[in-house]
Design an enzyme around this catalytic site. Structure first.
Site, mmCIF file in Angstrom:
data_model
loop_
_atom_site.group_PDB
_atom_site.id
_atom_site.type_symbol
_atom_site.label_atom_id
_atom_site.label_comp_id
_atom_site.label_asym_id
_atom_site.label_seq_id
_atom_site.Cartn_x
_atom_site.Cartn_y
_atom_site.Cartn_z
ATOM 1 C CG ASP A 297 47.583 137.118 73.080
ATOM 2 O OD1 ASP A 297 47.190 135.852 73.109
ATOM 3 O OD2 ASP A 297 46.490 137.959 72.938
ATOM 4 C CG HIS A 298 49.526 132.024 70.394
ATOM 5 N ND1 HIS A 298 49.308 130.967 71.359
ATOM 6 C CD2 HIS A 298 50.984 131.941 70.194
ATOM 7 C CE1 HIS A 298 50.396 130.412 71.615
ATOM 8 N NE2 HIS A 298 51.238 130.926 70.734
ATOM 9 C CG PHE A 473 40.466 134.654 73.446
ATOM 10 C CD1 PHE A 473 40.517 136.057 72.893
ATOM 11 C CD2 PHE A 473 39.844 133.832 72.844
ATOM 12 C CE1 PHE A 473 39.555 136.325 72.176
ATOM 13 C CE2 PHE A 473 38.653 134.174 71.903
ATOM 14 C CZ PHE A 473 38.698 135.506 71.599
ATOM 15 C CG HIS A 474 46.357 131.546 73.605
ATOM 16 N ND1 HIS A 474 46.730 130.825 72.380
ATOM 17 C CD2 HIS A 474 45.110 130.965 73.987
ATOM 18 C CE1 HIS A 474 45.617 129.968 72.148
ATOM 19 N NE2 HIS A 474 44.664 130.230 72.982
ATOM 20 N N PRO A 475 47.253 135.284 76.734
ATOM 21 C CG PRO A 475 46.113 136.675 78.513
ATOM 22 C CD PRO A 475 45.729 135.696 77.211
#
Length: 539
Positions: A297-298, A473-475
């Protein structure tokens, strides 16, 4: 008692999010194929799914967000984070930042170098172009006529123009388009909108296909598990309206429920590591250790700066006349702050000069708040959030119970590696250098977070990153694509699950490594290619 969905389907697609809407559209284009699309959330019949600024009200709202939370994170000094995921058709594309971002060509060339044919930049570019209806028109980089509408932002802010000028003073070039393979530069994000309205995957791909008699959409459906017979997925069992229901597929079952949802279904079906599943009383169908691992994730460091003598959304929002004008401007022209994506200005640059390509991304916003779902601050301020584009830390997602409604255990393991801690510290240094540039001097930026008391040494900055860091919010990556020789590979290069027939995973979970930017558009590309694989393999 278990009831059956009438008839048999060629394909069952689990999840009507970004990927599922595209897959269902493509598979149902053949009128001879029956497609069942199952969505755990509801319809997108709420105004804030469509007005772009609605993310402020949708994220952190149980009507539109699954309200997941991470485990307490050691790298974040014991904090637990909210982990938003969209709860409606369109999935997270119904509540996300709307930013159209492919990443870098080198991201995909790396996938090809891992031994995954068909996933290099030259391979994925045609899929990106087929999806698009781009305001820049047809070119070697972009397409027109697709369902994925992309437009320029419909508002500008003088304070963001000043930040862009400051980036230029640091030697960062201006770019009119982040999506040509090299996104290094500063510019305004292109957005998934049409005439000032959010353009989700549901609007672009699902709704145009719902008139097809061979496509059936069911909402409010929570898939419990796969039905596996003789080593093949032949259907799904799900809960809907208090009943337990089964549906059968004679072709394939396609999981498109995302890096969390697809893992939950696989785990409840007994597909994963016995170490996690047997203690929950789940009968093993396939010991596949990679299911739920490799989470990436970021993590962003949300620096906030008070500014003076220039307008931001904070004080605009709290002025009743200006707030009224925002509504009028949107109603009459579909312009103004109500069309805003969460971030308007982007900066891609290097955390250190020795980096071979841009490794940090800034999301610059003319507003500030403690976290999404909470009120804007009452003082004029901007948020300058920097994230590490290619983290080396790896986390995990696993179910906590065999029950459908049980919340999963989400442990991103942020800042677990020395490399990630160093990049986080360097990103805060770059942020501070950006805000000291002459272009911003007239507005006297005053560091609110992490705050002037935080020193500029590695240890202080890494701790500050743990204090202010939050998910962007980048899983991705929890059902990674890989070779037979990779012990954590879950799917092959055609997205077929290893060890069980008739089953694919087609969503962000298959990424072996995270892309260098927002992940929604790459997820759409994965869906486009995945649907192509399914259709080709059925011939």
């Amino acid at each position: 008692m278990v009831s059956r969905v009438e008839g048999e389907f060629d394909y069952i697609v689990v999840g009507a999010g970004t990927a599922g809407c595209i897959v269902a559209n493509r598979l149902s284009a053949d009128p001879a194929k029956r497609v069942l699309l199952l969505e755990a959330g509801g319809r997108d019949n709420w105004i804030w799914f469509h007005i772009p600024v609605g993310y402020l009200f949708a994220i952190g709202n149980p009507r539109s967000d699954w309200m997941f939370k991470t485990e307490p994170e050691p790298g974040l000094n014991g904090r637990s984070l909210g982990y938003p995921r969209g709860k409606a058709i369109g999935g997270s594309s119904a509540i996300n930042a709307m930013i159209s971002m492919r990443g870098q060509a080198a991201d995909y060339d790396h996938w090809r170098q891992l031994g995954l044919p068909g996933w290099g930049w030259d391979d994925v570019l045609p899929a990106f172009r087929r999806l698009e209806d781009h305001f820049l028109g047809d070119s070697e980089h972009h397409g027109v006529g697709g369902g994925w509408r992309i437009e320029a932002p419909r508002i500008s802010w003088k304070v963001l123009d000043a930040v862009a000028d400051a980036a230029g003073e640091m030697g960062i070039r201006r770019t009119p388009d982040f999506n040509t393979g090299d996104n290094e530069g500063v510019g305004y994000f292109h957005v998934n909108q049409k005439s000032g309205r959010r353009w989700s995957s549901a609007r672009g791909f699902l709704k145009p296909a719902l008139s097809r008699p061979n496509l059936r959409l069911e909402t409010g459906v929570e898939v419990d598990r796969l039905i596996i017979e003789d080593g093949r997925a032949v259907g799904v069992r799900f809960a809907q309206g208090g009943e337990t229901v089964e549906a059968r597929a004679k072709g394939e079952v396609i999981l498109c429920a995302g890096s969390i949802g697809s893992i939950q279904v696989l785990h409840r079906s007994g597909i994963g590591t016995a170490e996690w599943l047997k203690p929950l009383g789940i009968e093993m169908a396939l010991d596949l250790p990679g299911v739920g691992r490799n989470l990436q994730d970021h993590l962003q460091q949300r620096a906030i700066y008070k500014v003076h003598g220039i307008r931001t959304l904070n004080e605009t929002y709290y002025s009743l006349p200006r707030r009224a004008w925002m509504g009028v401007d949107y109603a009459l022209r579909r312009r103004g702050p109500l069309t805003m994506a969460p971030s308007q200005l982007g900066i891609f640059t290097r955390s250190r000069p020795d980096k071979e390509r841009a490794d940090i991304q800034f999301h610059v916003q003319p507003l500030s708040l403690d976290k999404f779902g909470e009120p804007l601050h009452r003082f004029p301020a901007i948020t300058v959030a920097a994230c590490n584009l290619r983290p080396t830390s790896r986390g995990a997602i696993r179910i906590s119970s065999s029950e459908i409604g049980a919340a999963p255990k989400i442990a991103p393991n942020y800042l677990a590696t020395e490399e990630d801690r160093q990049t986080a510290a360097d990103a805060i240094r770059v942020t501070r250098r950006l805000m000291r540039q002459p272009a911003l001097a007239p507005y006297r930026p005053d560091e609110y977070l992490p705050g002037p008391a935080v020193g500029d040494d590695d240890e202080s900055l890494a701790k500050a990153a743990g204090d202010i860091g939050t998910t962007i919010f980048h899983p991705v990556g929890t059902a990674k694509m890989g070779l037979d020789s990779d012990p954590l590979a879950v799917v092959d290069a055609r997205l077929r699950l290893r060890g069980i027939g008739g089953l694919r995973v087609v969503d962000a979970s298959i990424m072996p490594t995270i892309t260098s930017g927002n992940t929604n558009t790459p997820t759409a590309m994965i869906a486009e290619k995945g649907a192509g694989f399914i259709l080709a393999d059925a011939r």
